[in-house]
Design an enzyme around this catalytic site. Structure first.
Site, PDB file in Angstrom:
ATOM      1  N   ARG A  36       6.102 -23.555  -7.850  1.00  0.00           N
ATOM      2  CA  ARG A  36       4.872 -23.663  -6.995  1.00  0.00           C
ATOM      3  C   ARG A  36       5.409 -24.362  -5.716  1.00  0.00           C
ATOM      4  NH1 ARG A  36       4.377 -28.217  -6.546  1.00  0.00           N
ATOM      5  NH2 ARG A  36       3.059 -27.780  -4.575  1.00  0.00           N
ATOM      6  N   GLY A  37       4.683 -24.252  -4.649  1.00  0.00           N
ATOM      7  CA  GLY A  37       5.182 -24.749  -3.323  1.00  0.00           C
ATOM      8  C   GLY A  37       5.885 -23.623  -2.426  1.00  0.00           C
ATOM      9  N   ALA A  38       5.568 -23.733  -1.227  1.00  0.00           N
ATOM     10  CA  ALA A  38       5.930 -22.484  -0.622  1.00  0.00           C
ATOM     11  C   ALA A  38       7.529 -22.329  -0.600  1.00  0.00           C
ATOM     12  CB  ALA A  38       5.399 -22.518   0.916  1.00  0.00           C
ATOM     13  N   ARG A  52       1.922 -13.944  -5.288  1.00  0.00           N
ATOM     14  CA  ARG A  52       1.098 -15.053  -4.563  1.00  0.00           C
ATOM     15  C   ARG A  52       1.268 -14.702  -2.964  1.00  0.00           C
ATOM     16  NH1 ARG A  52       1.289 -21.186  -5.714  1.00  0.00           N
ATOM     17  NH2 ARG A  52      -1.061 -21.227  -5.363  1.00  0.00           N
ATOM     18  N   GLN A  82      -2.488 -31.249  -7.762  1.00  0.00           N
ATOM     19  CA  GLN A  82      -0.767 -31.326  -7.567  1.00  0.00           C
ATOM     20  C   GLN A  82      -0.376 -32.980  -7.230  1.00  0.00           C
ATOM     21  OE1 GLN A  82      -2.856 -28.948  -6.812  1.00  0.00           O
ATOM     22  NE2 GLN A  82      -1.584 -27.068  -6.724  1.00  0.00           N
ATOM     23  N   ASP A 109       2.031 -23.453   4.170  1.00  0.00           N
ATOM     24  CA  ASP A 109       2.301 -22.161   3.319  1.00  0.00           C
ATOM     25  C   ASP A 109       2.353 -21.046   4.155  1.00  0.00           C
ATOM     26  OD1 ASP A 109       0.658 -24.024   1.182  1.00  0.00           O
ATOM     27  OD2 ASP A 109       1.598 -22.489   0.083  1.00  0.00           O
ATOM     28  N   ASN A 113      -2.793 -24.174   4.213  1.00  0.00           N
ATOM     29  CA  ASN A 113      -2.320 -25.055   3.361  1.00  0.00           C
ATOM     30  C   ASN A 113      -3.189 -25.286   2.286  1.00  0.00           C
ATOM     31  OD1 ASN A 113      -0.186 -26.735   2.482  1.00  0.00           O
ATOM     32  ND2 ASN A 113      -1.390 -28.599   3.041  1.00  0.00           N
ATOM     33  N   LYS A 114      -2.880 -25.977   1.240  1.00  0.00           N
ATOM     34  CA  LYS A 114      -3.737 -26.410   0.228  1.00  0.00           C
ATOM     35  C   LYS A 114      -5.082 -26.572   0.486  1.00  0.00           C
ATOM     36  CE  LYS A 114      -3.043 -25.888  -3.246  1.00  0.00           C
ATOM     37  NZ  LYS A 114      -3.045 -24.584  -3.961  1.00  0.00           N
TER      38      LYS A 114
HETATM   39  O1  MRU Z   1      -0.787 -23.937  -4.700  1.00  0.00           O
HETATM   40  P1  MRU Z   1       0.408 -24.688  -4.382  1.00  0.00           P
HETATM   41  O2  MRU Z   1       0.582 -25.719  -5.292  1.00  0.00           O
HETATM   42  O3  MRU Z   1       1.708 -23.650  -4.330  1.00  0.00           O
HETATM   43  O4  MRU Z   1       0.186 -25.128  -2.891  1.00  0.00           O
HETATM   44  C1  MRU Z   1       1.163 -25.956  -2.306  1.00  0.00           C
HETATM   45  C2  MRU Z   1       1.058 -26.248  -0.791  1.00  0.00           C
HETATM   46  O5  MRU Z   1       0.055 -26.050  -0.460  1.00  0.00           O
HETATM   47  C3  MRU Z   1       2.045 -27.004  -0.299  1.00  0.00           C
HETATM   48  O6  MRU Z   1       1.601 -27.949   0.637  1.00  0.00           O
HETATM   49  C4  MRU Z   1       2.839 -26.103   0.690  1.00  0.00           C
HETATM   50  O7  MRU Z   1       3.130 -24.843  -0.171  1.00  0.00           O
HETATM   51  C5  MRU Z   1       4.125 -26.535   1.170  1.00  0.00           C
HETATM   52  S1  MRU Z   1       5.214 -27.071   0.074  1.00  0.00           S
HETATM   53  C6  MRU Z   1       6.561 -27.968   0.619  1.00  0.00           C
END
Ligand code: MRU
Length: 360
Positions: A46-48, A91, A200, A241, A251-252
């Site tokens: 996970r994470g963009a 996603r 997270q 994201d 973002n999250k």
């Molecule tokens: O749902 P996730 O855990 O993939 O969400 C991640 C985030 O929102 C991060 O802030 C974003 O992807 C940047 S990661 C460098």
């Protein structure tokens, strides 16, 4: 982090399963595009930036398997196109995933026009996926250093979700800035939002900060306003994201609330992200698709139901922070400020397309 959390070798993608951290370090071994898409959807990775890298390796896996069964060039391209569609759909919000798989497709289209055969194209895709991975680590280091320069000394930074090594190829975006600020002696401590519902922050960011011995304090998401009001937060820094052309940032979930709070308390609010997170095809935040996840993630924790059985729950995984609440966006090309539609457009001119392939 040692060994790397994501590694590809001979058609096998190995990932540290992020749903298990910190309880256990479990390595998932993925050998098909369906398994890679499933790991992305299930947030084992996970994470963009990290899902973009996983998607690129998924494409390499598909190319190798397709070349091994001697498909015609046309069938090979059809299969790669189908793999890209399948991976991108895993996603929808983080643009890095569709960016990476579409970049692979664009590269293949060039090679196919030049008459290259599947075996040669499979080797090109694998090399390209490795380049996306390696470039991301270098990009994060540049973001980290640019962001650290922005910060006032002796800072107490508040961060949300996980934007570290686990969320990227390595080092991290917002967490990369935190790492660089710590090494530059500019950081006192980090406030870590737990990041409901999947935690997270509580599970992953604390784990990474502890590995680097960076002082940190975990807080429930609802506590941020309290610590801001008491003057104990010097800046907020988060990842992204997808960033629209006008600077609106997905973002999250919970990020938007933090930005409004920071604004109300006169605290700088920084976004740290690679240029590949800026989506030239998206005009404003209203155009960004927000992923909706299972309500079970809200009504249950660790497999234990928290609510009455018939409680309905909403679960948008991301929110949009309007550009007006963002003090600056830190990229590998430097720090962007308002008017973001201009600074982002100028930055995109600097962001030379990789290998002559541009997909957006
Ligand atoms: O749902 P996730 O855990 O993939 O969400 C991640 C985030 O929102 C991060 O802030 C974003 O992807 C940047 S990661 C460098």
């Amino acid at each position: 982090m040692n060994p790397p959390h994501i590694a590809y070798e001979s058609g096998v993608l190995r990932l540290i399963d992020q749903t298990q951290i910190p309880r256990a370090i479990v390595v998932s071994r993925l050998t098909t595009v369906e398994e890679v898409a499933g790991a992305i959807r299930g947030m084992k990775v996970r994470g963009a930036p990290a899902i973009g890298i996983a998607g690129a390796y998924g494409m390499a896996m598909c190319a190798a398997a397709s070349a091994a069964v001697s498909l015609s060039a046309e069938d090979f391209m059809n299969r790669m196109t189908e793999a890209a569609r399948h991976l991108s759909a895993a996603r929808p919000t983080a643009v890095n995933l569709s960016w990476a798989v579409n970049a692979v497709l664009a590269l293949l289209a060039q090679r196919s026009l030049a008459g290259e055969q599947p075996a040669a194209m499979a080797a090109v895709v694998e090399a390209y996926a490795r380049k996306i991975h390696a470039d991301d680590i270098e990009t994060c280091r540049r973001i980290g250093d640019a962001g650290a320069e922005l910060l006032a000394p002796d800072g107490a930074l508040l961060t949300h979700c996980n934007t570290g090594s686990l969320a990227t190829g390595g080092y991290g975006t917002a967490l990369g800035v935190i790492r660089s600020a710590w090494h530059a002696g500019k950081l006192k401590m980090v406030w870590v939002d737990e990041t409901r519902p999947l935690l997270q922050g509580a599970r992953l960011t604390t784990w990474e900060l502890a590995q680097d011995s960076i002082p940190h304090t975990l807080i429930a998401d609802a506590m941020a306003a309290h610590f801001m009001r008491r003057g104990l937060v010097s800046a907020v820094i988060v990842g992204a994201d997808r960033i629209a052309r006008n600077g609106d940032t997905a973002n999250k979930i919970g990020t938007y609330g933090l930005a409004v709070l920071a604004h109300a308390h006169g605290i700088p609010f920084y976004v740290a992200a690679p240029s590949s997170t800026c989506d030239g095809a998206t005009a404003t935040g209203d155009d960004i698709i927000i992923e909706e996840r299972s309500p079970d993630e809200v009504t249950s924790m660790g497999g234990v139901r928290l609510t009455p059985a018939d409680t309905h729950a909403a679960n948008p995984a991301f929110d949009i922070t309007p550009a007006k609440y963002i003090t600056a966006i830190v990229t590998e090309f430097g720090v962007l400020r308002a008017e973001f539609s201009q600074s982002i457009a100028a930055m995109r001119v600097c962001a030379a397309p990789r290998d002559g392939v541009t997909t957006r």
